[in-house]
Write a protein that holds these residues in place. Structure first.
Motif, PDB file in Angstrom:
ATOM      1  N   LEU A  52      61.146 -13.626  -1.641  1.00  0.00           N
ATOM      2  CA  LEU A  52      60.020 -13.028  -2.367  1.00  0.00           C
ATOM      3  C   LEU A  52      59.292 -11.984  -1.531  1.00  0.00           C
ATOM      4  N   GLU A  53      59.303 -12.159  -0.215  1.00  0.00           N
ATOM      5  CA  GLU A  53      58.586 -11.228   0.660  1.00  0.00           C
ATOM      6  C   GLU A  53      59.165  -9.820   0.604  1.00  0.00           C
ATOM      7  N   PRO A  54      60.492  -9.620   0.800  1.00  0.00           N
ATOM      8  CA  PRO A  54      61.032  -8.258   0.673  1.00  0.00           C
ATOM      9  C   PRO A  54      60.920  -7.706  -0.741  1.00  0.00           C
ATOM     10  N   ILE A  55      60.891  -8.580  -1.755  1.00  0.00           N
ATOM     11  CA  ILE A  55      60.704  -8.096  -3.126  1.00  0.00           C
ATOM     12  C   ILE A  55      59.327  -7.456  -3.267  1.00  0.00           C
ATOM     13  N   VAL A  56      58.290  -8.124  -2.722  1.00  0.00           N
ATOM     14  CA  VAL A  56      56.931  -7.576  -2.778  1.00  0.00           C
ATOM     15  C   VAL A  56      56.855  -6.261  -2.000  1.00  0.00           C
ATOM     16  N   ILE A  57      57.472  -6.213  -0.828  1.00  0.00           N
ATOM     17  CA  ILE A  57      57.443  -4.995  -0.017  1.00  0.00           C
ATOM     18  C   ILE A  57      58.183  -3.861  -0.728  1.00  0.00           C
ATOM     19  N   ALA A  58      59.284  -4.190  -1.416  1.00  0.00           N
ATOM     20  CA  ALA A  58      60.020  -3.185  -2.178  1.00  0.00           C
ATOM     21  C   ALA A  58      59.156  -2.635  -3.317  1.00  0.00           C
ATOM     22  N   ILE A  59      58.404  -3.516  -3.973  1.00  0.00           N
ATOM     23  CA  ILE A  59      57.493  -3.079  -5.038  1.00  0.00           C
ATOM     24  C   ILE A  59      56.417  -2.162  -4.461  1.00  0.00           C
ATOM     25  N   LYS A  60      55.847  -2.567  -3.318  1.00  0.00           N
ATOM     26  CA  LYS A  60      54.830  -1.739  -2.663  1.00  0.00           C
ATOM     27  C   LYS A  60      55.384  -0.350  -2.354  1.00  0.00           C
ATOM     28  N   GLY A  61      56.538  -0.318  -1.711  1.00  0.00           N
ATOM     29  CA  GLY A  61      57.143   0.961  -1.342  1.00  0.00           C
ATOM     30  C   GLY A  61      57.424   1.834  -2.551  1.00  0.00           C
ATOM     31  N   GLY A  93      41.462   7.865  -3.821  1.00  0.00           N
ATOM     32  CA  GLY A  93      40.916   6.755  -4.593  1.00  0.00           C
ATOM     33  C   GLY A  93      41.991   5.971  -5.328  1.00  0.00           C
ATOM     34  N   VAL A  94      42.926   6.705  -5.936  1.00  0.00           N
ATOM     35  CA  VAL A  94      44.026   6.047  -6.654  1.00  0.00           C
ATOM     36  C   VAL A  94      44.881   5.246  -5.687  1.00  0.00           C
ATOM     37  N   TYR A  95      45.131   5.838  -4.510  1.00  0.00           N
ATOM     38  CA  TYR A  95      45.933   5.136  -3.503  1.00  0.00           C
ATOM     39  C   TYR A  95      45.238   3.850  -3.060  1.00  0.00           C
ATOM     40  N   SER A  96      43.903   3.922  -2.873  1.00  0.00           N
ATOM     41  CA  SER A  96      43.144   2.729  -2.480  1.00  0.00           C
ATOM     42  C   SER A  96      43.166   1.672  -3.583  1.00  0.00           C
ATOM     43  N   LEU A  97      43.084   2.119  -4.839  1.00  0.00           N
ATOM     44  CA  LEU A  97      43.123   1.179  -5.957  1.00  0.00           C
ATOM     45  C   LEU A  97      44.477   0.486  -6.039  1.00  0.00           C
ATOM     46  N   VAL A  98      45.539   1.265  -5.894  1.00  0.00           N
ATOM     47  CA  VAL A  98      46.888   0.677  -5.911  1.00  0.00           C
ATOM     48  C   VAL A  98      47.073  -0.238  -4.705  1.00  0.00           C
ATOM     49  N   SER A  99      46.525   0.156  -3.555  1.00  0.00           N
ATOM     50  CA  SER A  99      46.598  -0.690  -2.362  1.00  0.00           C
ATOM     51  C   SER A  99      45.932  -2.032  -2.617  1.00  0.00           C
ATOM     52  N   LEU A 100      44.788  -1.984  -3.328  1.00  0.00           N
ATOM     53  CA  LEU A 100      44.083  -3.222  -3.662  1.00  0.00           C
ATOM     54  C   LEU A 100      44.951  -4.125  -4.533  1.00  0.00           C
ATOM     55  N   LEU A 101      45.543  -3.550  -5.559  1.00  0.00           N
ATOM     56  CA  LEU A 101      46.389  -4.340  -6.464  1.00  0.00           C
ATOM     57  C   LEU A 101      47.607  -4.906  -5.733  1.00  0.00           C
ATOM     58  N   LYS A 132      57.477   9.653   3.794  1.00  0.00           N
ATOM     59  CA  LYS A 132      58.371   8.953   4.723  1.00  0.00           C
ATOM     60  C   LYS A 132      58.053   7.461   4.811  1.00  0.00           C
ATOM     61  N   VAL A 133      56.755   7.099   4.862  1.00  0.00           N
ATOM     62  CA  VAL A 133      56.356   5.701   5.073  1.00  0.00           C
ATOM     63  C   VAL A 133      56.799   4.795   3.918  1.00  0.00           C
ATOM     64  N   PRO A 134      56.466   5.103   2.648  1.00  0.00           N
ATOM     65  CA  PRO A 134      56.931   4.226   1.567  1.00  0.00           C
ATOM     66  C   PRO A 134      58.450   4.215   1.422  1.00  0.00           C
ATOM     67  N   PHE A 135      59.087   5.337   1.769  1.00  0.00           N
ATOM     68  CA  PHE A 135      60.559   5.374   1.712  1.00  0.00           C
ATOM     69  C   PHE A 135      61.150   4.380   2.698  1.00  0.00           C
ATOM     70  N   GLU A 136      60.582   4.315   3.911  1.00  0.00           N
ATOM     71  CA  GLU A 136      61.080   3.370   4.922  1.00  0.00           C
ATOM     72  C   GLU A 136      60.781   1.929   4.511  1.00  0.00           C
ATOM     73  N   MET A 137      59.607   1.684   3.900  1.00  0.00           N
ATOM     74  CA  MET A 137      59.280   0.341   3.409  1.00  0.00           C
ATOM     75  C   MET A 137      60.307  -0.110   2.378  1.00  0.00           C
ATOM     76  N   VAL A 140      55.958   1.757  -5.592  1.00  0.00           N
ATOM     77  CA  VAL A 140      54.724   2.228  -6.235  1.00  0.00           C
ATOM     78  C   VAL A 140      54.082   3.345  -5.420  1.00  0.00           C
ATOM     79  N   ILE A 141      53.977   3.163  -4.107  1.00  0.00           N
ATOM     80  CA  ILE A 141      53.382   4.199  -3.256  1.00  0.00           C
ATOM     81  C   ILE A 141      54.221   5.468  -3.296  1.00  0.00           C
ATOM     82  N   LEU A 142      55.546   5.314  -3.308  1.00  0.00           N
ATOM     83  CA  LEU A 142      56.442   6.462  -3.390  1.00  0.00           C
ATOM     84  C   LEU A 142      56.217   7.228  -4.689  1.00  0.00           C
TER      85      LEU A 142
END
Length: 297
Positions: A78-87, A43-51, A200-205, A89-91
């Motif tokens: 800005l695109e890699p910055i957003v992806i870096a933030i995603k990675g 649930g937390v992962y889905s909530l963070v995914s939403l944000l 592994k996935v967020p680390f690669e992101m 947070v998920i990490l």
């Protein structure tokens, strides 16, 4: 980025945000009710995914707006910055879940209503699997870094849901066996195993986004394509062309060419022709080409 890719990006991100909101609410409420660490994590992962999806959607819209004064070299960074933030947070979520799982194991495990948890897991597998399939299908022709990051998010959520469902089925079987006293360890053990796998996935992101922000060498596919097209074009023009540098920043492909005139005057018309031909050839990479041509002696 072409108009179709931009429109496809907005549609996919909006679809993803709406679906993630439903999973976030359901996972958090049910996870707290049945006392499952794994379902709460889902649930937390889905909530963070939403944000994070809402962040991607906002940045996607912002990138499309003209703003030469504040961003004279474009907003592709800005695109890699957003992806870096995603990675990142998920990490962080996966790391905290790993810590919680270890703590629960040493505390004697957790009691979970296996029946309800298994049903929730099955519903999640269907929903997340559909989202992953739908986004992958819609992004085959028109994709971007933000869409790829979104696909990875739903891929993780689908695999997580599959692991959760199989884990709860295994826990239910354990309760029917002589080893029923060990069923309380099923939930934290599942969380422990999933944390090691999903890290592994967020680390690669994060790694790939940082490589773009640092303007490091892109993937071998991109480099090989650029080298091949420049080599083919070099045989069609009078000047000698040499690739001096290639990098990818978000949706922008930056290529720097050295043009060796060999003592002859360089015709502007031929340079423009070279630029146009190379842009057409590299359009198959679905990236905006930023080509710099340096006259070398």
């Amino acid at each position: 980025m072409c108009a179709r890719t931009s429109l496809n990006e907005k549609r996919i991100l909006t679809f993803s945000a709406l679906l993630a909101s439903g999973f976030a609410g359901g996972g958090l409420v049910l996870g707290l009710l049945v006392g499952s660490l794994v379902i709460v994590f889902d649930g937390v992962y889905s909530l963070v995914s939403l944000l994070l999806t809402l962040l991607s959607l906002a940045v996607s819209r912002f990138i499309e707006r003209p703003s030469k004064r504040q961003f004279p070299f474009g907003k592709s960074v800005l695109e890699p910055i957003v992806i870096a933030i995603k990675g990142s947070v998920i990490l962080a979520i996966v790391a905290y879940s790993l810590y919680s799982a270890v703590t629960s194991l040493f505390a004697g495990g957790r009691e979970v209503d296996v029946g309800i948890a298994t049903l929730f897991g099955a519903v999640n597998v269907i929903g997340c699997g559909y989202a992953w399939w739908h986004i992958t299908k819609k992004s085959k022709r028109f994709s971007s870094g933000l869409i790829e990051a979104e696909t990875k998010q739903w891929q993780m959520d689908t695999l997580l849901s599959v692991a959760v469902t199989l884990g709860f089925i295994a826990a239910w079987l354990i309760t029917l066996s002589p080893l029923s006293q060990y069923a309380v360890y099923a939930d934290p053990m599942m969380m422990l195993l999933m944390s090691f796998y999903f890290i592994k996935v967020p680390f690669e992101m994060l790694r790939d986004a940082l490589r773009e922000l640092l303007m490091m060498k892109p993937s071998a596919t991109i480099c090989d394509t650029v080298d091949a097209e420049v080599s083919a074009l070099d045989k069609q023009v009078t000047q000698n062309l040499e690739v001096a540098g290639v990098t990818k920043v978000g949706r922008e492909l930056r290529v720097r060419l050295d043009v060796h005139a060999q003592g002859k005057q360089v015709q502007v018309a031929e340079l423009e022709k070279t630029r146009k031909v190379l842009k057409d050839k590299l359009s198959k990479l679905s990236l905006d080409l930023n080509l710099t041509m340096n006259i070398a002696s």
